[in-house]
Structures are given as C-alpha cells and as structure tokens.
Design a protein around this motif. Structure first.
Motif: not given
Length: 334
Positions: A71, A96, A215-216
């Motif tokens: 994470r 991820y 997503w980042h």
C-alpha cells in the motif's frame, strides 16, 4: 517467455541482479534515482527522494512501513543491479488492486550513466516480468515520459503496449496578470455544482480518469459526490473541495472540481461532455483561476491532446506527458 528466460540466463558475470533489500539499499536507491532523474525532478519528486532518505535513517519506521509495502508508493520492493561494488541499477515494483485484480507498476527504472547501454535496464525489466508471472498478477503497467524514446523502444521490445497518454498541466504565475485571457466567456454560464449534476459528472469522470491509469493520483470520486456520503468522506479525510458547473442555456456542458492537496499543487478534476469539451474546459478553468487563492499552484491531469488549446488559454502550461504502457500476464476469464 523463452526470450525472457534466455535474457535472464545470459547476464554478465561482472554484474549481480538481486532483490531489493530496503534495510541496506534505500539510501543508494535514493541517490541513484536523484542522479538519473535530476533534469526532471519536480518539487514532489524531491520530496519523494527526501522521504526515502528519512526512512533509511529510521530502522524502526522502515520495519513498520515495510509491512505495508503493498500500500506504499515508496520503493520497498523490486530489484537492483550491483557492479564494481556499487548499486548501479534499480527497478521498483508497486503492487495495487483494480476491481479485485492484482497488478504491478514498474517505477524508478534507473541506471547510473556510466553503466548504460549494457542491457541492465532490459534485464531488470525482464526480471520484473518473470516476478509478475510467478505471482500470477493480471498485468504489469509502467509509465514513461513521451520524449524518452530509448525507454519506449525498450519496453515495446519486451511486449509492452501503449494504453494511454496523459498530460499534467500546471497553472501559470499569478492569474491577475492575465485578466483579459481569463475574462468570463459570455457564451457560458458558470454556477456552483448542483447535486443533480452529479450523475453526468460521474459518467464523464469515469471516461477521463480510468482507474487503470489514475489509481496513483489523489483522485477520489467519493470526495466529489454530493449528499451525506460525500460530506462524511470529506470530513473524515480532511479534504476541502469546491465545484462548478458550466451551462449553455439549460444544457450542462461540464463540471470542474478542485480539492486541496499536500503536494506542490492543488488538484483540478475536469469532467465534460465530449462535444462541449473545449468550451467547457476554457470557461471552467478560467473561472477556477479567478475564484481560487493565487498562493497555490493548480494541477490538472488530463488525457493528452484533449482540449489542449482551451487549457493553455486558461493559463496553464504542460508540465509533463506520460505514456502509460502495459503487458498482460494472466488471461482474463470470459
């Protein structure tokens, strides 16, 4: 598969490819990444390097955060290349999840300048793909600056395919210096975002910010939704937002959201109909620059090439454009 296996078997005897050991490698990785990306490191990149060095000096914190390596964006997993008694190559692996599937992001691919053109980056990347196959992940992704043609060629030769291009835009200077360019567009009416605008906004956001390549980012749709759920999310996560809608008559053209950030710049998230993208982008971005405090830069991540002229006219310049590439590892079940 055979090509990658052969590549890994034909390593030079003078070099050693091994897994990253964060307890002894983190400082060296920080030095290497800083050296290799010195020309492109921005404020957030410099902060990232400093975080690595701070972590390396704190064994207790390092041991604790290593337990959350799945994470963290810090380089806690990956491979390094040692040669002549030095760490001269690095590749970070960041796991991820997307819709329940496991993915890996390749990052921080760096080789000391004196050791380039010896196949080190290729062997590191091949090892990362072997690692992904052994763990049965869905796919491996990476991003590379669009001007880095040697790296793009390398990744294509290893099976990566371009999936998207995204540009990060940053606001220019003080908005009051460009009031003429930022004057309201008389064709468009800009209002505060209404609760009933959320349905269209959400649909447009999904198109502009697909989870596979965002997503980042600090983009969280939950922070933008109206009502109790959105308010509770913002309260618990200490996120301040402002949102505006652009209208032509009674037709909704688009919605722009702003939220605070701990990074160098605050974030803008633009969602428009495809047919009204340029008009909505120009009006909404100019309005945001007039309304928001000038002390903080503004950052907009957006699909490359889309509404580029409108974004520039609203007082933004290109910071970087990244090519997102991926290679499928595990076939999808139909």
């Amino acid at each position: 598969m055979t090509t990658l296996t052969n590549l890994l078997r034909t390593q030079s005897n003078s070099g050693l490819l091994r897994p990253l050991d964060v307890r002894r490698d983190l400082n060296s990785v920080a030095d290497l990444v800083e050296q290799c990306f010195a020309d492109t490191l921005d404020v957030d990149g410099q902060r990232y390097i400093q975080q690595m060095r701070n972590l390396a000096r704190s064994p207790g914190a390092l041991a604790w955060i290593s337990s959350f390596s799945d994470r963290s964006n810090l380089p806690l997993s990956g491979y390094v290349w040692e040669q002549d008694g030095m760490l001269v190559g690095n590749l970070t692996l960041i796991p991820y999840l997307v819709r329940g599937d496991q993915y890996l992001l390749i990052a921080n691919v760096a080789v000391q300048p004196a050791y380039r053109r010896q196949g080190i980056a290729r062997r590191l990347t091949a090892k990362a793909l072997e690692h992904a196959r052994q763990r049965g992940v869905q796919a491996v992704w990476l991003h590379v600056r669009e001007e880095n043609e040697p790296a793009i060629h390398l990744y294509r030769s290893l099976g990566f395919t371009e999936r998207a291009r995204r540009t990060t835009w940053l606001s220019n200077g003080q908005p009051q210096r460009a009031q003429a360019a930022l004057a309201p567009d008389q064709r468009v009416r800009v209002t505060s975002r209404r609760n009933q605008d959320w349905h269209a906004q959400q649909k447009w956001l999904r198109r502009n910010y697909p989870v596979e390549v965002t997503w980042h980012l600090s983009f969280k749709a939950a922070a933008l939704q109206p009502g109790i759920r959105g308010g509770l999310y913002r309260l618990l996560n200490d996120v301040e937002t402002r949102q505006w809608s652009a209208w032509s008559g009674n037709r909704l053209l688009g919605v722009l959201a702003w939220n605070t950030s701990q990074a160098y710049a605050d974030n803008l998230w633009l969602a428009t109909s495809q047919e009204d993208e340029d008009l909505a982008a120009s009006a909404l971005l100019a309005h945001a620059r007039r309304q928001l405090p000038a002390r903080r830069p503004l950052s907009l991540d957006y699909p490359a090439g889309q509404a580029a002229e409108a974004i520039q006219q609203a007082g933004f310049h290109i910071h970087q454009t990244l090519i997102w590439m991926s290679v499928e590892i595990r076939s999808r079940m139909r």
